[in-house]
Structures are given as structure tokens and as C-alpha cells.
Write a protein that holds these residues in place. Structure first.
Motif, mmCIF file in Angstrom:
data_model
loop_
_atom_site.group_PDB
_atom_site.id
_atom_site.type_symbol
_atom_site.label_atom_id
_atom_site.label_comp_id
_atom_site.label_asym_id
_atom_site.label_seq_id
_atom_site.Cartn_x
_atom_site.Cartn_y
_atom_site.Cartn_z
ATOM 1 N N ALA A 102 2.207 5.569 67.705
ATOM 2 C CA ALA A 102 2.308 6.328 68.948
ATOM 3 C C ALA A 102 3.747 6.593 69.363
ATOM 4 N N VAL A 103 4.556 5.543 69.430
ATOM 5 C CA VAL A 103 5.928 5.703 69.925
ATOM 6 C C VAL A 103 6.788 6.518 68.967
ATOM 7 N N PRO A 104 6.807 6.218 67.658
ATOM 8 C CA PRO A 104 7.621 7.061 66.776
ATOM 9 C C PRO A 104 7.143 8.507 66.719
ATOM 10 N N LEU A 105 5.828 8.727 66.825
ATOM 11 C CA LEU A 105 5.319 10.099 66.864
ATOM 12 C C LEU A 105 5.815 10.811 68.111
ATOM 13 N N ALA A 106 5.697 10.151 69.249
ATOM 14 C CA ALA A 106 6.152 10.760 70.502
ATOM 15 C C ALA A 106 7.648 11.038 70.465
#
Length: 205
Positions: free
Chosen positions: A24-28
Motif C-alpha cells: 500500500a505505502v510504496p504503491l501510494a
């Protein structure tokens, strides 16, 4: 942040189905780096709310939103998780317009649904599924009888046809999943996703 402010952040709102919470965080961050700050995390997976929590807490310039909200309880859960906006595939029964704490972008597919949404106090809508219910032609047809309505078409929107939607005066942005291909997310190919985001952000108004 008011809903129009969120929708004006970029011409494209990524529609994200996240299966692995650690992505989630690296994608965002990859999407925000490319210029797409409003991020719709659909509530279609068991980890969706946790993904929203992490994005809201760890991605400084990202604006986490929740998609596929189909009842008031889901709207409240999304708000508690840190979402700043919500998106629904349709109109939620007995939910009149409320700009806070979680402003909602309801979906419509017909003139009758649009009239019901306007009666409930909404003025911003998701046209869904855009490619099935008439796409650009439907939005052009809605423009004259419903000048107070503004749209974010979603469903079948791509890099190729997004400019046709964005050229319409009653379209504020589009929603699309093409900026985060499933294989790129699975493989952690964040550079590819940033490049796709930059392409989308450059579509302009």
C-alpha cells in the motif's frame, strides 16, 4: 478538504484494488511521486481499511480515499481508517449530501439516478460504469438538462480515451486503474507505476 478540492488535485484518480497490505505505502508513494495525489482504495479486499490507514499515516502528500462504499456503515469505517473522501458505485439510500467528515462521490448511471442525487443535495457524481452507460455521449447529453452536475467518469477509462472525457466541461477528472497494473504492483515495479502516473498527470484539463 472539500470534495471538489480533492477531485481537482489531478486529472486522474487512481482506482486501487490492493491485495497485499505491505504494497500500500510504496504503491501510494509511487503514484504521488508521479503527480497523482488523490488515491481511491476500493473496499474490495480484507486489507483495504488497513491500507487506507497506512497511506493516511505514512504518505505525506497523498490523500487517501475509500471506494466501493455501499452503505453508511462502510462510510463511517472508511472515515475512522483515515480516508478523506469516499466513492460509491451508486446512490446510498437515505444518505443526503454531507460534505464532512467524509465527503462522498456517489455513482449514477441514468438520468433518473442523477435526478435523485441532485434532489439529495449532491452536485458531484461518478458516472459508472462509464463505458457501459454511454461514456462521452451520455455526459454530453446530461450537460444541457443538468448543468449543475459535475462528473468523474469511471469504468473502462484508459490513457487512450481519458482525454475525450477530460475535454468535456462537465468533467472534473476521471477514475482509472490503468495507472497501477496488477503485475506492476505484484512485482513492486514502482518506477513503472510512477511513469504511468506522470503520463496520467500530464493529460491536463
Amino acid at each position: 478538504m472539500k470534495l471538489p478540492d480533492v477531485l481537482k488535485l489531478a486529472p486522474v484518480v487512481p482506482v486501487l484494488i490492493i491485495e497485499d497490505v505491505d504494497k500500500a505505502v510504496p504503491l501510494a508513494r509511487a503514484l504521488v511521486k508521479g503527480g497523482l495525489k488523490a488515491l481511491e482504495v476500493t473496499l474490495r479486499t480484507p486489507v483495504a481499511l488497513e491500507c487506507i490507514r497506512r497511506i493516511a499515516g505514512e504518505v505525506e502528500d497523498g490523500v487517501a480515499g475509500a471506494g466501493t462504499i455501499i452503505n453508511p456503515a462502510m462510510r463511517e469505517e472508511a472515515h475512522r481508517a483515515g480516508a478523506k473522501f469516499g466513492v460509491s458505485p451508486g446512490l446510498i439510500g437515505n444518505e443526503d449530501f454531507d460534505d464532512g467528515p467524509l465527503p462522498l462521490l456517489p455513482g449514477i448511471a441514468t438520468a433518473t439516478e442523477l435526478m435523485a442525487g441532485l434532489e439529495a443535495g449532491y452536485s458531484y457524481f461518478k458516472l459508472f460504469p462509464a463505458n457501459i452507460v454511454g461514456g462521452v455521449g451520455a455526459l454530453k447529453a446530461f450537460a444541457s438538462p443538468f448543468p449543475q452536475a459535475t462528473f468523474c467518469p469511471t469504468g473502462g477509462v484508459s490513457l487512450e480515451n481519458a482525454p475525450d472525457y477530460l475535454a468535456l466541461p462537465n468533467v472534473i477528472c476521471v477514475g482509472g486503474s490503468w495507472v497501477a497494473p496488477a503485475d506492476a504492483v505484484r512485482d513492486g515495479d514502482w518506477d513503472r507505476i510512477t511513469a504511468l502516473a506522470k503520463q496520467a498527470a500530464a493529460l491536463g484539463r
